[in-house]
Design a protein around this motif. Structure first.
Motif, short mmCIF file in Angstrom:
data_model
loop_
_atom_site.label_atom_id
_atom_site.label_comp_id
_atom_site.label_asym_id
_atom_site.label_seq_id
_atom_site.Cartn_x
_atom_site.Cartn_y
_atom_site.Cartn_z
N LEU A 185 -79.37 -14.58 -137.81
CA LEU A 185 -78.20 -13.96 -137.19
C LEU A 185 -76.99 -14.88 -137.14
O LEU A 185 -75.89 -14.43 -136.79
CB LEU A 185 -78.55 -13.50 -135.76
N MET A 195 -71.42 -5.64 -133.46
CA MET A 195 -72.63 -6.45 -133.46
C MET A 195 -73.89 -5.62 -133.62
O MET A 195 -75.00 -6.10 -133.32
CB MET A 195 -72.71 -7.23 -132.13
N LEU A 215 -76.43 -11.58 -128.14
CA LEU A 215 -75.21 -11.71 -128.93
C LEU A 215 -74.35 -10.45 -128.80
O LEU A 215 -73.14 -10.53 -128.60
CB LEU A 215 -75.55 -11.96 -130.39
N ALA A 241 -77.15 -6.99 -135.06
CA ALA A 241 -77.96 -7.93 -134.30
C ALA A 241 -78.96 -7.25 -133.37
O ALA A 241 -79.90 -7.90 -132.89
CB ALA A 241 -77.05 -8.85 -133.47
N THR A 290 -72.94 -13.58 -137.54
CA THR A 290 -72.23 -13.64 -136.27
C THR A 290 -70.98 -14.51 -136.39
O THR A 290 -69.90 -14.15 -135.91
CB THR A 290 -73.16 -14.20 -135.17
N GLY A 299 -80.64 -11.27 -130.45
CA GLY A 299 -79.62 -10.37 -130.96
C GLY A 299 -79.01 -9.51 -129.88
O GLY A 299 -77.80 -9.23 -129.90
#
Length: 305
Positions: free
Chosen positions: A11, A230, A178, A233, A15, A175
């Protein structure tokens, strides 16, 4: 392993690319808006906030993707500074602040061990804390100080440690964190931007005169944008209702957390919790939304599983 190299996490690069692009666009927009005042750009409050967001992004991503030890250190660092600010706000006696800070560092490492140990900790510490008004020299204010200390421990240390629970005990927890971090940040940015631009109707003039109903719409827009950005994630296999409900919960929790901290500051007659983060005030001013989001999202994933 307790410590990992975040660069090798699958990830990490997606990211960094997304957040780097988002922050880069934000900086470019600031430069365009302030193009006639570039000499004073370094002291511009919006640039100071952008710089703080950059620092937060680096620390948050690194801490989330580097294993159990860094996430405990990240949560412990946020907890320690936020509790310091809270103790100052609440006027908790100096000789008791040390005890509060030490107890505040316990939930995060215990959350790594097991969920059962984590939820056993709160009642145990509450029992021990009841000794405080008995042993404190100022008997007249002992119960009041105990109440404020317990509130601070639960509100900050206990709630923030749910970040470790998500990281360690929820599938795809890294994830999820995040996505939460970006969604909370964009929710706050959305509320500020739309509130400043279109805000006309006060949300709660008693608690926070600057917050508007229009700004809360920005909370939800930012939360949905953050989750969308996102989405890669998040754990695979999430149902459509979870993808729709998650940002709605985040947006509502951000409003909740913001108003709750405003109520706390109003109780103690303070405008900001501190001056630790340039452009924002104290760290408690920056993480007030995250504090409420974390436990609610954890319970949402548990219930959906």
């Amino acid at each position: 392993m307790w410590l990992l190299n975040p660069y090798y996490h699958p990830l990490f690069l997606p990211t960094v690319i997304r957040l780097g692009a988002f922050l880069g666009i934000g900086l470019a927009a600031l430069l365009f808006v302030e193009r006639h005042r570039l000499r004073e750009f370094g002291s511009n409050v919006l640039f100071r906030r952008w710089r703080t967001w950059l620092m937060i992004a680096v620390v948050y991503v690194s801490g989330t993707l580097s294993g159990p030890l860094p996430i405990v250190l990240l949560v412990g660092g946020m907890t320690f500074q936020a509790l310091r600010e809270y103790a100052q706000l609440a006027g908790i006696p100096r000789d008791y602040r040390g005890i509060l800070l030490v107890m505040g560092l316990l939930p995060a490492p215990i959350a790594v061990l097991s969920i059962e140990s984590f939820y056993f900790l709160a009642p145990l510490l509450l029992i021990v804390a009841t000794l405080q008004p008995i042993l404190l020299k100022d008997e007249a204010k002992g119960i009041r100080q105990l109440a404020f200390a317990v509130l601070g421990w639960g509100y900050i240390a206990w709630f923030l440690a749910h970040m470790v629970l998500i990281h360690q005990h929820v599938e795809g927890g890294e994830g999820i964190l995040l996505a939460l971090g970006v969604a909370v940040a964009m929710s706050d940015v959305g509320a500020y931007t739309i509130g400043k631009t279109f805000g006309r109707h006060k949300l709660s003039s008693r608690l926070s005169p600057n917050k508007t109903v229009e700004g809360t719409i920005g909370n939800f827009i930012g939360a949905y944008a953050g989750v969308f950005l996102m989405a890669y994630a998040l754990p695979s296999g999430l149902g459509i209702w979870m993808l729709l409900a998650l940002p709605a919960l985040i947006g509502a929790a951000c409003i909740w957390g913001d108003l709750l901290e405003s109520a706390i500051k109003r109780e103690f007659g303070k405008k900001d919790a501190g001056e630790w983060l340039p452009g924002f005030g104290g760290i408690l001013d920056r993480i007030d939304s995250l504090i409420i989001v974390l436990p609610l999202v954890l319970y949402m994933f548990w219930l959906s599983g």
